[in-house]
Motif scaffolding. Structure first.
Motif, PDB file in Angstrom:
ATOM      1  N   ALA A 326       3.311   1.072  -1.207  1.00 50.84           N
ATOM      2  CA  ALA A 326       1.961   1.595  -1.429  1.00 50.84           C
ATOM      3  C   ALA A 326       1.021   1.051  -0.360  1.00 50.84           C
ATOM      4  CB  ALA A 326       1.473   1.205  -2.815  1.00 50.84           C
ATOM      5  N   THR A 327      -0.199   1.547  -0.359  1.00 52.19           N
ATOM      6  CA  THR A 327      -1.213   1.086   0.589  1.00 52.19           C
ATOM      7  C   THR A 327      -2.328   0.405  -0.191  1.00 52.19           C
ATOM      8  OG1 THR A 327      -0.722   2.940   2.065  1.00 52.19           O
ATOM      9  CG2 THR A 327      -2.812   1.779   2.408  1.00 52.19           C
ATOM     10  N   GLU A 328      -2.598  -0.840   0.141  1.00 53.26           N
ATOM     11  CA  GLU A 328      -3.629  -1.580  -0.574  1.00 53.26           C
ATOM     12  C   GLU A 328      -4.984  -0.899  -0.414  1.00 53.26           C
ATOM     13  OE1 GLU A 328      -3.533  -5.687   0.525  1.00 53.26           O
ATOM     14  OE2 GLU A 328      -1.400  -5.899   0.041  1.00 53.26           O
ATOM     15  N   GLY A 329      -5.715  -0.765  -1.528  1.00 59.16           N
ATOM     16  CA  GLY A 329      -7.006  -0.094  -1.523  1.00 59.16           C
ATOM     17  C   GLY A 329      -6.927   1.397  -1.795  1.00 59.16           C
ATOM     18  N   GLN A 330      -5.727   1.952  -1.797  1.00 58.87           N
ATOM     19  CA  GLN A 330      -5.532   3.392  -2.011  1.00 58.87           C
ATOM     20  C   GLN A 330      -5.598   3.746  -3.488  1.00 58.87           C
ATOM     21  OE1 GLN A 330      -1.535   4.606  -1.060  1.00 58.87           O
ATOM     22  NE2 GLN A 330      -2.004   6.793  -1.045  1.00 58.87           N
ATOM     23  N   GLU A 331      -6.174   4.881  -3.801  1.00 59.75           N
ATOM     24  CA  GLU A 331      -6.139   5.395  -5.175  1.00 59.75           C
ATOM     25  C   GLU A 331      -4.895   6.258  -5.343  1.00 59.75           C
ATOM     26  OE1 GLU A 331      -9.820   7.349  -6.193  1.00 59.75           O
ATOM     27  OE2 GLU A 331     -10.625   5.446  -6.974  1.00 59.75           O
ATOM     28  N   VAL A 332      -4.168   6.017  -6.448  1.00 64.32           N
ATOM     29  CA  VAL A 332      -2.929   6.761  -6.697  1.00 64.32           C
ATOM     30  C   VAL A 332      -2.902   7.180  -8.165  1.00 64.32           C
ATOM     31  CG1 VAL A 332      -1.614   5.567  -4.902  1.00 64.32           C
ATOM     32  CG2 VAL A 332      -1.647   4.640  -7.232  1.00 64.32           C
ATOM     33  N   GLY A 333      -2.016   8.118  -8.451  1.00 68.23           N
ATOM     34  CA  GLY A 333      -1.781   8.520  -9.833  1.00 68.23           C
ATOM     35  C   GLY A 333      -0.580   7.795 -10.403  1.00 68.23           C
ATOM     36  N   LEU A 334      -0.633   7.457 -11.692  1.00 66.15           N
ATOM     37  CA  LEU A 334       0.522   6.884 -12.382  1.00 66.15           C
ATOM     38  C   LEU A 334       1.189   7.973 -13.206  1.00 66.15           C
ATOM     39  CD1 LEU A 334      -0.538   3.366 -13.727  1.00 66.15           C
ATOM     40  CD2 LEU A 334       0.644   3.940 -11.613  1.00 66.15           C
ATOM     41  N   TYR A 335       2.516   8.045 -13.109  1.00 60.73           N
ATOM     42  CA  TYR A 335       3.303   9.056 -13.809  1.00 60.73           C
ATOM     43  C   TYR A 335       4.277   8.356 -14.747  1.00 60.73           C
ATOM     44  CZ  TYR A 335       1.570  12.336 -10.300  1.00 60.73           C
ATOM     45  OH  TYR A 335       0.746  13.115  -9.484  1.00 60.73           O
TER      46      TYR A 335
END
Length: 362
Positions: A326-335
């Motif tokens: 992942a990329t620190e500071g990035q917004e992601v979705g959890l599935y």
């Protein structure tokens, strides 16, 4: 079906005026299985071993061995042997004399002692080490001598009090395989004490998770890992994401301000609950389509996966185990899937919990 070899009925152990070390503990141990008593220091697991061995007496309650009450039976009359944490080997004796010590106390014939010691050493793969001094042996070899000394008396139950704790990680892992293989080959009952959750999961047919003098949950490693009964068990066995929730209806739970399908049922409508999702059951992907939106805070490479720490808008921490970086500071979705959500009730007994789980299959 395996026979019950040991039974505890409402056993209490208290020293002087201190709080009880064991509080009305009841359980059955079946013949020929590998059991682990798992829990933090001071939870009562070693006390259970000492009660089985006869090294200490129960304050109240009854202990049975093969259906007979043994509360007042002296240690030397019990069909059990113990492997201690420090091995308790005699440094001035060689391997043969250490293993033969108990047989000599029983005054068995010399030829019989010879045969039994050689057989015990063969079982633990130490044939040819009879004349070796204890000081000349590695930690793993000393542990096997201690096991041979216990096995030579042909116990029906072998008690092991954290026997691997002094070993380095590689040797400890190797000895786990050896212990498990030895138990399966001999077919006798092992009762193993540890505070190491990975060790318990790897070795056991059944685990008793203990805390503050009580058994919190018992079952197979898979059952306890997949279906923890409460926050303590979920936290102690593996990594867990635990958040507060509300059971809206059967198969529908609310947490983090959203409602999700789940596989749990049999609770009251709008009952407060706790929700567990294991890190390996969470996947990260695009924000759009994700069931939860989180922001990546930190990540560590653990060899087989990345351990990623994220936070949602409400400040809840989420740990994810992923093979994707992942990329620190990035917004992601959890599935995650409905079966990845595990709902825990507050104050549910193990009997109530088991009955509720069984109702899912009906």
């Amino acid at each position: 079906m395996n026979q019950t070899i040991i039974r505890f009925e409402q056993v209490v152990k208290q020293f002087d005026d201190d709080a009880p070390v064991l509080k009305n503990v009841s359980f059955d141990i079946e013949q020929g299985k590998f059991y682990t008593l798992l829990g933090p220091s001071g939870c009562g697991k070693t006390t259970i071993l000492r009660l089985i061995a006869g090294f200490t007496d129960a304050t109240s309650g009854t202990i049975y061995f093969e259906g007979k009450r043994i509360n007042d039976l002296p240690p030397d009359k019990r069909k059990v042997n113990t492997v201690f944490q420090d091995y308790a080997l005699f440094p001035h004796m060689n391997v043969f004399e250490n293993v033969a010590f108990g047989l000599r106390i029983k005054k068995l014939p010399k030829a019989e002692i010879q045969q039994k010691v050689h057989e015990a050493l063969r079982m633990v793969q130490l044939s040819g080490f009879e004349e070796r001094q204890i000081s000349e042996m590695s930690g793993g070899q000393r542990q096997r001598v201690a096991i041979a000394r216990a096995l030579v008396n042909e116990p029906e139950v072998l008690l092991l009090d954290e026997p691997l704790s002094a070993l380095d990680l590689k040797l400890r892992t190797d000895m786990q395989y050896e212990l498990r293989e030895l138990q399966q080959r001999l077919g006798i009952t092992f009762i193993f004490v540890t505070h190491d959750q990975e060790e318990a999961l790897a070795l056991s047919d059944e685990i008793f998770v203990m805390n503050k003098g009580k058994i919190q949950q018992s079952g197979t490693p898979v059952d306890i890992y997949d279906e923890p009964i409460n926050r303590f068990v979920a936290d102690f066995i593996g990594e867990s994401n635990i958040v507060d929730g509300v059971m809206i209806a059967d198969n529908l739970v609310e947490f983090v301000g959203k409602q999700f399908e789940c596989v749990d049922s049999g609770m009251r409508s709008n009952e407060p609950v706790e929700v567990v999702i294991r890190p390996e059951d969470l996947n990260i992907g695009p924000v759009e389509g994700g069931k939860l939106k989180v922001k990546v805070d930190t990540q560590l490479f653990r060899g087989v996966h990345y351990e990623i720490i994220c936070y949602d808008a409400e400040g809840n921490e989420w740990m994810i185990h992923s093979t994707r970086r992942a990329t620190e500071g990035q917004e992601v979705g959890l599935y995650f899937e409905p079966e990845d959500i595990h709902v825990m009730r507050f104050g549910e007994s193990e009997e109530e919990f088991d009955a509720r789980l069984e109702s899912y299959d009906e």
